[in-house]
Scaffold this active site. Structure first.
Site, short mmCIF file in Angstrom:
data_model
loop_
_atom_site.label_atom_id
_atom_site.label_comp_id
_atom_site.label_asym_id
_atom_site.label_seq_id
_atom_site.Cartn_x
_atom_site.Cartn_y
_atom_site.Cartn_z
N LYS A 100 2.21 -3.41 7.27
CA LYS A 100 2.46 -3.54 5.82
C LYS A 100 3.90 -3.11 5.50
N LEU A 144 -18.67 11.45 7.86
CA LEU A 144 -17.38 11.98 7.43
C LEU A 144 -16.49 12.18 8.67
N TYR A 145 -15.29 11.58 8.64
CA TYR A 145 -14.38 11.74 9.78
C TYR A 145 -13.80 13.15 9.78
N GLY A 187 -4.60 9.81 14.50
CA GLY A 187 -3.44 9.73 13.60
C GLY A 187 -3.79 9.79 12.13
N TYR A 195 -1.96 -0.78 11.10
CA TYR A 195 -2.09 -1.44 9.78
C TYR A 195 -0.90 -1.11 8.89
N SER A 196 -0.64 0.20 8.69
CA SER A 196 0.39 0.56 7.71
C SER A 196 1.78 0.18 8.20
N ASN A 228 -5.64 4.05 -2.88
CA ASN A 228 -6.98 3.58 -2.48
C ASN A 228 -7.79 3.03 -3.65
N PRO A 237 -18.12 2.19 0.04
CA PRO A 237 -19.30 1.33 0.20
C PRO A 237 -20.08 1.62 1.47
N THR A 262 0.82 -1.20 0.00
CA THR A 262 0.00 0.00 0.00
C THR A 262 0.86 1.26 0.00
N ASP A 263 0.29 2.36 -0.49
CA ASP A 263 0.99 3.65 -0.42
C ASP A 263 1.10 4.15 1.02
N GLU A 264 0.32 3.57 1.93
CA GLU A 264 0.33 4.06 3.32
C GLU A 264 1.65 3.82 4.03
N ARG A 269 -10.47 9.89 12.93
CA ARG A 269 -9.62 8.71 13.17
C ARG A 269 -8.33 9.19 13.85
P1 NAD Z 1 -9.81 -7.30 2.23
O1 NAD Z 1 -9.84 -7.07 3.69
O2 NAD Z 1 -11.02 -7.00 1.41
O3 NAD Z 1 -9.43 -8.82 1.94
C1 NAD Z 1 -8.42 -9.49 2.65
C2 NAD Z 1 -8.56 -10.99 2.35
O4 NAD Z 1 -7.51 -11.67 3.04
C3 NAD Z 1 -9.89 -11.59 2.87
O5 NAD Z 1 -10.45 -12.44 1.90
C4 NAD Z 1 -9.47 -12.36 4.11
O6 NAD Z 1 -10.30 -13.47 4.39
C5 NAD Z 1 -8.05 -12.79 3.72
N1 NAD Z 1 -7.21 -13.06 4.90
C6 NAD Z 1 -7.04 -12.27 6.00
N2 NAD Z 1 -6.20 -12.87 6.87
C7 NAD Z 1 -5.81 -14.05 6.30
C8 NAD Z 1 -4.94 -15.10 6.69
N3 NAD Z 1 -4.30 -15.06 7.88
N4 NAD Z 1 -4.78 -16.15 5.87
C9 NAD Z 1 -5.44 -16.20 4.67
N5 NAD Z 1 -6.28 -15.24 4.25
C10 NAD Z 1 -6.47 -14.18 5.04
O7 NAD Z 1 -8.55 -6.50 1.71
P2 NAD Z 1 -8.32 -5.74 0.32
O8 NAD Z 1 -8.81 -4.36 0.45
O9 NAD Z 1 -8.78 -6.60 -0.78
O10 NAD Z 1 -6.72 -5.67 0.32
C11 NAD Z 1 -5.96 -6.74 -0.23
C12 NAD Z 1 -4.49 -6.39 -0.21
O11 NAD Z 1 -4.28 -5.18 -0.94
C13 NAD Z 1 -3.92 -6.12 1.19
O12 NAD Z 1 -2.63 -6.65 1.24
C14 NAD Z 1 -3.90 -4.61 1.30
O13 NAD Z 1 -2.89 -4.19 2.19
C15 NAD Z 1 -3.58 -4.23 -0.13
N6 NAD Z 1 -4.04 -2.90 -0.57
C16 NAD Z 1 -5.34 -2.55 -0.42
C17 NAD Z 1 -5.78 -1.32 -0.91
C18 NAD Z 1 -7.23 -0.88 -0.80
O14 NAD Z 1 -7.55 0.25 -1.16
N7 NAD Z 1 -8.15 -1.72 -0.34
C19 NAD Z 1 -4.85 -0.46 -1.53
C20 NAD Z 1 -3.51 -0.85 -1.64
C21 NAD Z 1 -3.13 -2.09 -1.17
O1 DAU Z 2 -4.15 3.90 0.53
C1 DAU Z 2 -4.36 2.52 0.45
C2 DAU Z 2 -5.19 2.05 1.62
O2 DAU Z 2 -6.52 2.51 1.38
C3 DAU Z 2 -5.17 0.54 1.81
O3 DAU Z 2 -3.87 0.15 2.17
C4 DAU Z 2 -6.14 0.10 2.90
O4 DAU Z 2 -6.20 -1.31 2.97
C5 DAU Z 2 -7.52 0.64 2.55
O5 DAU Z 2 -8.45 0.32 3.57
C6 DAU Z 2 -7.46 2.15 2.36
O6 DAU Z 2 -7.15 2.82 3.60
P1 DAU Z 2 -7.93 4.14 4.08
O7 DAU Z 2 -7.81 4.22 5.55
O8 DAU Z 2 -7.52 5.31 3.26
O9 DAU Z 2 -9.42 3.73 3.60
P2 DAU Z 2 -10.86 3.89 4.30
O10 DAU Z 2 -11.86 3.41 3.28
O11 DAU Z 2 -10.92 3.28 5.64
O12 DAU Z 2 -11.00 5.47 4.45
C7 DAU Z 2 -10.83 6.35 3.34
C8 DAU Z 2 -10.89 7.77 3.87
O13 DAU Z 2 -12.24 8.04 4.32
C9 DAU Z 2 -10.01 8.02 5.09
O14 DAU Z 2 -9.51 9.34 5.01
C10 DAU Z 2 -10.96 7.89 6.28
C11 DAU Z 2 -12.26 8.40 5.71
N1 DAU Z 2 -13.51 7.82 6.26
C12 DAU Z 2 -13.61 6.47 6.35
C13 DAU Z 2 -14.78 5.88 6.80
C14 DAU Z 2 -14.91 4.38 6.92
C15 DAU Z 2 -14.58 8.66 6.58
O15 DAU Z 2 -14.49 9.90 6.49
N2 DAU Z 2 -15.74 8.08 7.01
C16 DAU Z 2 -15.89 6.73 7.14
O16 DAU Z 2 -16.99 6.27 7.52
#
Ligand code: NAD
Ligand code: DAU
Length: 332
Positions: free
Chosen positions: A152, A204-205, A273, A148-149, A177, A190, A121-123, A271
């Site tokens: 990662k 909105l946070y 931090g 989390y970050s 993201n 979502p 992730t970019d985080e 949130r």
């Molecule tokens: P997600 O939470 O939707 O899915 C994670 C999946 O991993 C789930 O199916 C879960 O059951 C599985 N999992 C969790 N722990 C496990 C374990 N111990 N063994 C086997 N399976 C396990 O996550 P996502 O948003 O699809 O993210 C997937 C990857 O992409 C992550 O590595 C995340 O860091 C990275 N990523 C996500 C985003 C984003 O915006 N969502 C952006 C950049 C990178």
């Molecule tokens: O940048 C990549 C990352 O993007 C991934 O590594 C993570 O797995 C993924 O979850 C995502 O992290 P964020 O923390 O940026 O995503 P999130 O959807 O939780 O939140 C996006 C932004 O919206 C963040 O600034 C927090 C804000 N937020 C989030 C929620 C859930 C709100 O304002 N209201 C909310 O209800």
């Protein structure tokens, strides 16, 4: 035909990649997924039986991981605990899966000399000032903010060390993201769409000035395939699609597509931090591997995503009440 092992392939981005690979290559895919609260088998149903195998298991369990890695050509490692808010309330699963799980996989890939691609992730780079010209590049120093970050970042550093010390044939990608269908309702976009469908005001946070760099999940998948096919071993590639938007703009866009007033949302507690801004410079990926995103119209992408959540309530409804109950306890 290659055999690809996809960890976390029942999650949001992993399942997108599985569908992408089945549609765009002749590879066989095995998914290894624990099916935590975030995994959903509905996301990977109806795949061709001769091209797809599912294994339920934990990436932190060496006995599960070893034979699956031995039997594939490439490991693409998506599995993770992925939600920042959860990591602030219960960090332990993030260490178990993101650190120990990654360690088990790279040890198996080293033992069996397999190509490994690590999804990150970019985080890991921390955050940028609002309104500054800077963007993250592959040379930006690591400076993660959340549990989390930081896990990662730790897993990225393990992969880099295994490349240098043991010759692991690995690449890493750090993406911004993602949005699109099949994303868990705990995540920002979502959550707001399904809140509106349920008659709940979007949340909105803080001030909502925080900026995220949005990319459609399909574009993330095409970038990962390009790296597996053409990436240079030992290299890191940043993935992004010039999608910077602040959270307030995103909520307003969702509300307007759903036919509501654009100020029909609530500000809730911020949130801890909370990273201010992420922005990706993906020049290396574009110039060296010739990748470019297809989904450049965020407005249209959000409209399609809203339609998907409207049409597929069966997919998200089972998680919605518990997710909102957890947020309510946290004041969010
Ligand atoms: P997600 O939470 O939707 O899915 C994670 C999946 O991993 C789930 O199916 C879960 O059951 C599985 N999992 C969790 N722990 C496990 C374990 N111990 N063994 C086997 N399976 C396990 O996550 P996502 O948003 O699809 O993210 C997937 C990857 O992409 C992550 O590595 C995340 O860091 C990275 N990523 C996500 C985003 C984003 O915006 N969502 C952006 C950049 C990178
Ligand atoms: O940048 C990549 C990352 O993007 C991934 O590594 C993570 O797995 C993924 O979850 C995502 O992290 P964020 O923390 O940026 O995503 P999130 O959807 O939780 O939140 C996006 C932004 O919206 C963040 O600034 C927090 C804000 N937020 C989030 C929620 C859930 C709100 O304002 N209201 C909310 O209800």
């Amino acid at each position: 035909m290659q055999k690809i092992l996809v960890t976390g392939g029942a999650g949001f981005i992993g399942s997108n990649f599985v569908h992408y690979i089945i549609a765009n290559t002749d590879s066989h895919v095995t998914v290894l997924d624990k099916i935590t609260y975030a995994g959903n088998l509905e996301s990977i149903k109806h795949l061709p039986r001769d091209r797809f195998t599912f294994v339920r298991g934990d990436i932190a369990d060496a006995a599960t991981v070893d034979p699956l890695v031995a039997d594939c050509d490439v490991v693409v490692h998506y599995a993770a605990e992925s939600h920042n808010d959860n990591s602030l309330h219960d960090p332990r699963p993030f260490l178990d899966t993101n650190i120990i799980g990654t360690y088990m996989l790279i040890e198996a890939a080293r033992k069996h000399d397999k190509r490994f691609h690590h999804i990150s992730t970019d985080e890991v780079y921390g955050d940028l000032e609002l309104d500054a010209p800077e963007r993250f590049t592959e040379d930006t120093p690591y400076n993660p903010s959340s549990p989390y970050s930081s896990t990662k970042a730790g897993s990225d550093l393990l992969v880099r060390a295994w490349v240098r010390s043991f010759g692991l044939r690995a690449t890493i990608s750090n993406c911004s993201n993602n949005y699109g269908p099949f994303q868990h309702v705990e995540k920002f976009i979502p959550r707001q769409i399904t809140n509106v469908i349920d008659g709940i005001r979007p949340k909105l946070y803080g001030t909502g000035e925080n900026v995220r760099d949005w990319i459609h999940a399909n574009d993330h998948s095409s970038a990962v395939l390009a790296i597996i096919e053409k990436g240079k071993i030992g290299e890191t590639y940043l993935i992004g699609a010039e999608g910077e938007k602040n959270n307030k703009e995103v909520i307003e866009l969702i509300l307007s597509h759903l036919g509501l007033e654009t100020d029909a949302y609530d500000h809730v507690v911020d949130r801890p931090g909370h990273d201010l801004r992420y922005a990706i410079d993906s020049t290396k990926l574009r110039n060296e591997l010739g990748w470019k995103p297809e989904f450049s119209n965020f407005d249209a992408g959000i409209e399609d995503t809203i339609k998907w959540y409207r049409d597929n309530e069966y997919w998200w409804r089972p998680q919605k009440a518990a997710t909102e109950a957890k947020y309510k306890e946290q004041g969010q």
